[in-house]
Design a protein around this motif. Sequence first.
Motif, mmCIF file in Angstrom:
data_model
loop_
_atom_site.group_PDB
_atom_site.id
_atom_site.type_symbol
_atom_site.label_atom_id
_atom_site.label_comp_id
_atom_site.label_asym_id
_atom_site.label_seq_id
_atom_site.Cartn_x
_atom_site.Cartn_y
_atom_site.Cartn_z
ATOM 1 N N ALA A 174 0.731 -1.331 0.078
ATOM 2 C CA ALA A 174 0.205 -0.102 0.055
ATOM 3 C C ALA A 174 1.022 1.263 -0.104
ATOM 4 C CB ALA A 174 -1.011 0.006 1.273
ATOM 5 N N LEU A 175 2.025 1.084 0.839
ATOM 6 C CA LEU A 175 2.917 2.234 0.876
ATOM 7 C C LEU A 175 3.424 2.755 -0.696
ATOM 8 C CD1 LEU A 175 4.433 2.143 4.360
ATOM 9 C CD2 LEU A 175 3.041 3.826 3.599
ATOM 10 N N ARG A 230 2.383 1.659 -3.416
ATOM 11 C CA ARG A 230 1.377 2.090 -4.456
ATOM 12 C C ARG A 230 0.901 3.654 -4.379
ATOM 13 N NH1 ARG A 230 -4.262 2.663 -5.098
ATOM 14 N NH2 ARG A 230 -5.115 1.554 -6.812
ATOM 15 N N ASP A 231 0.828 3.807 -3.166
ATOM 16 C CA ASP A 231 0.371 5.290 -2.460
ATOM 17 C C ASP A 231 1.742 6.222 -3.075
ATOM 18 O OD1 ASP A 231 -1.091 7.307 -1.305
ATOM 19 O OD2 ASP A 231 0.572 7.532 -0.211
ATOM 20 N N ARG A 232 2.880 5.797 -2.895
ATOM 21 C CA ARG A 232 4.104 6.945 -3.082
ATOM 22 C C ARG A 232 4.243 6.855 -4.706
ATOM 23 N NH1 ARG A 232 6.264 10.334 -4.325
ATOM 24 N NH2 ARG A 232 8.649 10.744 -3.996
ATOM 25 N N LEU A 281 1.680 6.580 -6.862
ATOM 26 C CA LEU A 281 0.625 7.324 -7.120
ATOM 27 C C LEU A 281 0.990 9.039 -6.971
ATOM 28 C CD1 LEU A 281 -2.351 5.408 -6.353
ATOM 29 C CD2 LEU A 281 -1.678 5.909 -8.786
ATOM 30 N N GLN A 282 1.541 9.235 -5.903
ATOM 31 C CA GLN A 282 1.627 10.627 -5.642
ATOM 32 C C GLN A 282 2.813 11.318 -6.235
ATOM 33 O OE1 GLN A 282 2.783 11.083 -1.529
ATOM 34 N NE2 GLN A 282 0.899 10.708 -0.493
ATOM 35 N N TYR A 319 7.000 -2.944 -5.431
ATOM 36 C CA TYR A 319 5.344 -3.125 -5.563
ATOM 37 C C TYR A 319 5.260 -4.223 -6.364
ATOM 38 C CZ TYR A 319 0.660 -2.169 -6.993
ATOM 39 O OH TYR A 319 -0.635 -2.342 -7.131
#
Length: 121
Positions: free
Chosen positions: A61-62, A64-66, A68-69, A95
Amino acid sequence: MTDIELAVQIVLPLATTIATCVIGYLFKKIKQHDEARKNEEAKKLKEAVARDEALRAGLLALCRDRILQGYRYYRHVGGISTQDLETMNKLYSAYHALGGNGTITTVWTKINKLPLKEGED
């Protein structure tokens, strides 16, 4: 038959019976102990697997989030430095190794198509 012979005939079978009972009891206790230890080990293994899965899911999740950001930011500023691109590629590799799906692959492909902004490393 003498008293000693009579005592031996009575005591010897009795001693054998008692020894057999004691040995049987000890084997039963050892088996119970082994089963309890195996159950405890299985419980600890199950807990460790659940903890590892939670860590994997959290790291996934981290990443993925990073990613995307990062994509949103670099798209907004109009490009990405080679150093930041390398970081994004490392995040994507992690990932993917953690079992990530194709949604982020699409974003990663877009990141790699962004213009390089040299001199900002």
